[in-house]
Structure formats: C-alpha cells, structure tokens
Write an enzyme that holds these catalytic residues in place. Sequence first.
Site, PDB file in Angstrom:
ATOM      1  N   ARG A  36       0.148  -1.269  -0.235  1.00  0.00           N
ATOM      2  CA  ARG A  36      -0.012   0.324  -0.009  1.00  0.00           C
ATOM      3  C   ARG A  36       0.681   1.474  -0.291  1.00  0.00           C
ATOM      4  O   ARG A  36       0.564   2.006  -0.783  1.00  0.00           O
ATOM      5  CB  ARG A  36      -0.901  -0.234   0.825  1.00  0.00           C
ATOM      6  CG  ARG A  36      -2.490  -0.794   1.002  1.00  0.00           C
ATOM      7  CD  ARG A  36      -3.256  -1.092   2.000  1.00  0.00           C
ATOM      8  NE  ARG A  36      -4.447  -1.737   1.939  1.00  0.00           N
ATOM      9  CZ  ARG A  36      -5.408  -2.100   2.404  1.00  0.00           C
ATOM     10  NH1 ARG A  36      -4.902  -1.681   3.949  1.00  0.00           N
ATOM     11  NH2 ARG A  36      -6.450  -2.480   1.770  1.00  0.00           N
ATOM     12  N   LYS A 193     -21.411 -16.988   0.857  1.00  0.00           N
ATOM     13  CA  LYS A 193     -23.513 -17.029   1.027  1.00  0.00           C
ATOM     14  C   LYS A 193     -24.113 -15.813   0.444  1.00  0.00           C
ATOM     15  O   LYS A 193     -23.092 -14.771  -0.236  1.00  0.00           O
ATOM     16  CB  LYS A 193     -22.986 -16.680   2.623  1.00  0.00           C
ATOM     17  CG  LYS A 193     -22.882 -17.833   3.657  1.00  0.00           C
ATOM     18  CD  LYS A 193     -23.284 -16.473   5.141  1.00  0.00           C
ATOM     19  CE  LYS A 193     -23.514 -17.960   6.396  1.00  0.00           C
ATOM     20  NZ  LYS A 193     -23.458 -18.049   7.525  1.00  0.00           N
ATOM     21  N   GLY A 350     -11.218 -10.148  -0.995  1.00  0.00           N
ATOM     22  CA  GLY A 350      -9.957 -10.262  -0.256  1.00  0.00           C
ATOM     23  C   GLY A 350      -9.931 -11.495  -0.820  1.00  0.00           C
ATOM     24  O   GLY A 350      -8.611 -11.958  -1.033  1.00  0.00           O
ATOM     25  N   GLY A 373     -14.010  -3.607   0.892  1.00  0.00           N
ATOM     26  CA  GLY A 373     -15.535  -3.023   0.968  1.00  0.00           C
ATOM     27  C   GLY A 373     -15.738  -1.869  -0.118  1.00  0.00           C
ATOM     28  O   GLY A 373     -16.670  -2.745  -0.078  1.00  0.00           O
TER      29      GLY A 373
HETATM   30  P1  ADP Z   1     -14.211 -12.475  -1.226  1.00  0.00           P
HETATM   31  O1  ADP Z   1     -13.410 -12.337   0.179  1.00  0.00           O
HETATM   32  O2  ADP Z   1     -12.961 -12.278  -2.493  1.00  0.00           O
HETATM   33  O3  ADP Z   1     -15.407 -11.355  -1.352  1.00  0.00           O
HETATM   34  P2  ADP Z   1     -16.417 -14.330   0.112  1.00  0.00           P
HETATM   35  O4  ADP Z   1     -15.506 -14.074   1.573  1.00  0.00           O
HETATM   36  O5  ADP Z   1     -17.156 -14.053  -0.563  1.00  0.00           O
HETATM   37  O6  ADP Z   1     -14.732 -13.382  -0.685  1.00  0.00           O
HETATM   38  O7  ADP Z   1     -15.689 -15.774  -0.187  1.00  0.00           O
HETATM   39  C1  ADP Z   1     -15.388 -16.773   0.072  1.00  0.00           C
HETATM   40  C2  ADP Z   1     -15.334 -17.405   0.663  1.00  0.00           C
HETATM   41  O8  ADP Z   1     -16.213 -19.024  -0.130  1.00  0.00           O
HETATM   42  C3  ADP Z   1     -13.969 -18.494   1.133  1.00  0.00           C
HETATM   43  O9  ADP Z   1     -13.859 -19.267   2.677  1.00  0.00           O
HETATM   44  C4  ADP Z   1     -14.374 -20.063   0.636  1.00  0.00           C
HETATM   45  O10 ADP Z   1     -13.699 -21.438   0.953  1.00  0.00           O
HETATM   46  C5  ADP Z   1     -16.245 -20.050   0.777  1.00  0.00           C
HETATM   47  N1  ADP Z   1     -16.883 -21.439  -0.267  1.00  0.00           N
HETATM   48  C6  ADP Z   1     -16.239 -20.825  -1.609  1.00  0.00           C
HETATM   49  N2  ADP Z   1     -17.622 -22.298  -2.557  1.00  0.00           N
HETATM   50  C7  ADP Z   1     -17.831 -22.817  -0.753  1.00  0.00           C
HETATM   51  C8  ADP Z   1     -18.277 -23.871  -0.725  1.00  0.00           C
HETATM   52  N3  ADP Z   1     -19.145 -24.604  -1.998  1.00  0.00           N
HETATM   53  N4  ADP Z   1     -18.648 -24.220   0.548  1.00  0.00           N
HETATM   54  C9  ADP Z   1     -18.711 -23.891   1.373  1.00  0.00           C
HETATM   55  N5  ADP Z   1     -17.437 -22.429   1.409  1.00  0.00           N
HETATM   56  C10 ADP Z   1     -17.149 -22.621   0.210  1.00  0.00           C
END
Ligand code: ADP
Length: 391
Positions: A36, A193, A350, A373
């Site tokens: 950064r 989710k 992230g 974010g």
């Molecule tokens: P970002 O940080 O890039 O916005 P998220 O935090 O929304 O991404 O998603 C990442 C998480 O989703 C990871 O920890 C990953 O393990 C989880 N994940 C992805 N596919 C599955 C799955 N089929 N079952 C459970 N967890 C999952």
Amino acid sequence: MAWKTLDDMDFAGKRALVRVDINVPVEKGEVTDTTRIERIVQTVHDIQDKGGQVILMAHFGRPKGKVVPEMSLEIIAPTVADILGVPVTWANSDFADAVAEMEDDEVLLLENLRFNPGEESNDMGFAKRLASLGDIYVNDAFSAAHRAHASTEAIAHLLPSCAGRLMAEELGALEKALGDPERPVVAVVGGAKVSTKLDLLGNLVGKVDHLVIGGGMANTFLAAQGISVGKSLCEHDLADTARDILAKADAAGCEIILPRDIVVARQFAPGAENETLAQDACPEDAMILDAGPATVAYIGEVFEAAKTLVWNGPLGAFEIFPFDAATNAAALKAAELSKAGRLISVAGGGDTVAALNQAGAAADFTYISTAGGAFLEWMEGKTLPGVAALG
Ligand code: ADP
Ligand code: MG
C-alpha cells in the site's frame, strides 16, 4: 461521472493534502507488507515534481476516536520515508505548527486521523481544520471511498479537489468494466453466502449478459430450484430471494450459469476423498465443495466469447486442495484471454485476490482491485461518497 486528476491542477507553490491508504500490516513494530505504501509513490512524486508540497492524511487500524499508541502512524513513518525516498516528518497533534515548519522536499504525515472522533463522523469542523492546512485536496484512497469521513468526503467540499494516480487508475478500470463496458459482459460471483452478496447479484443481473454463480452461494440457487444439496453450505431461508434473482435475470436477458456438475466430499479437509457428479446427484451425507470440469469448460466458452469480465468470489472452497480446481482453471482461462488482448478482466475481494494469486492468474488480469469493501460497493452499483465528492 467526471473527476479531476493531478494533471488538471496547478501545484506550484501550493500545499496538497493527500488522503492515502497506508493501513499496512505491522508485526512487532515492523511493516510486514509495504504494497500500500508503494502504491502512493507516483502521486507523491508527481505533486512534488509539479512544485507542490505534500501533506499525507491517513488512518491506521480502528482506534474509534481515541488515541491508541499502538495505532500511531509514527510507527510507519520511517518505512514511508524509505519507500518515497524523501524525508518524512510525522506530525503528532499540532498540525498547523508542523505545516509551518515544513521544508520544500519534506513530506508531512499527519497522525492517524481516526484518533479524532470527527474523522469517522464526517464532522465539518474537523474537515475545516484539516482543509486550513493546505490549498488542494487529493484523494488517492479508493479503498476508503465507500466511507463518508471528514478526510474522504467533507474536506472535498472545502478545497479544489482531484483524484490521485491510484484513485484515477482504479476508477478508470472499474468504469471500463461496468460503467460503459464492451459487450458481451460476464460476471463471476462466488464465495460462501448469498446473504452477503444480495445487492451485488441484484445489480449485476441488470447489467451483465452472463452471470456465473459459484461457491457456496450456488448451492442456495440449486436448492431454490428443488435440487437436493445434501449437507452443503446452503441458505435455505433465501430460496425466495434466489428465485427472485433468477426471475429478474430472465426478464433482463441475463444468462445465469450455475454448476452443471459438482465435486462433492464428506469432509471439509485438504485432500478429502471426493467425486464428480451431475448437478442433481449430491448424496444426502455429502457437501458440494467445487464446480466440476463440465462447468469449467462451459465457463471457458463464455469467457472466449466475452469482451469484459468482472469477478468477485471463488467458485469453490479454494483454500483446500483439490477444491481449488474450478477457480484455478477459470482464472487461468481469463488470464490467458486477457494477456492475448481479447478480454478486459477486473477482479476484487479479499479471498478473490488470494485465489487468483494462488492460481498464478493475477498478473495477467487487466486490473486487480485491492480495495475490498469499496470494490464490492462499486460492484453493487452504489455511489461511493468519496468519489461523488470529487465530482
Ligand atoms: P471475497 O472475500 O473475495 O469477497 P468471499 O469471502 O465471499 O469472497 O468467499 C470466499 C469463501 O467462500 C472462501 O472462504 C471459500 O472457502 C468459501 N466457499 C466457496 N465455495 C464454497 C463451498 N462450496 N462450500 C463452502 N464454502 C465455500
Ligand atoms: Mg472474504
């Protein structure tokens, strides 16, 4: 949306108040990742080359309006000086005196703005105090632009304002990807989710031509269509919401792409015994942890025909082998097309950045946003107060 850049401003003999994001990780008093800080160098040097003096404004951690010694920017000042290659003076609290004593080539780093409650409450009084220190306001902290704080929002109304190099680069890349993109546009949304990404999905179905839904959230969509997902991560209470999104996509002519084949296991563990099955064949005692090769092949075809890609969220549980396979393969496909000049690819989030790095794909993407974010809120179609204030 139009904003000025450093090129539009006359910095000669002026003091520039530059909002930066140097919220770097520190362990035992040492900065462990200087990325950064490296990213602000261009802006600082360009202002100095144009004859301006630089006063840096930043936050560090979450002190919540109180002085917390471990969150003092004094800790970071020597590293900032090393990387900028100019003297950096840290100003504790008497900002006006410190500004009066500044030498020409010296950069002043104001103490953590979040030590003052006026920063996070976007207090006009605090913004006026900051504005009185300089002549021009430069915002180079896109990653803080989703927050309306005194140093990101209020101050922009008090001084001639512009975007720094990093902010301008980020806004340019994002505008290209979703503002006025070359079509077809494909979005990949994955992750854990649906509940954390409802606004994101709602915005994208109205804007993109193809929407790949992967990761745990795909299970919610499969279940909403009556497909059994066994013990998979799934938000059954969001079935109606998922169906609404599918209907909205249909009305907007957006193709929704869900896993056509699935990789299932009985344990969420590295190297867990697994099998690849049809979309609707998840056993009752198993979990879907990744998309299968047929899905990846189809995503590859969609990427081939697309001109623009925006990506947030992995397609599977990418942290554990071999459930990183779909994410890796799709990421490498996007990287290859981007490198060949056939696809504009923008990704952020992230875990997404970690996944693309792990796949060895990040370097060939057109743009990787590290803004977290702020990137998500931009993908949701929200107005970022720190960007709006520059307009
Ligand atoms: P970002 O940080 O890039 O916005 P998220 O935090 O929304 O991404 O998603 C990442 C998480 O989703 C990871 O920890 C990953 O393990 C989880 N994940 C992805 N596919 C599955 C799955 N089929 N079952 C459970 N967890 C999952
Ligand atoms: Mg995450």
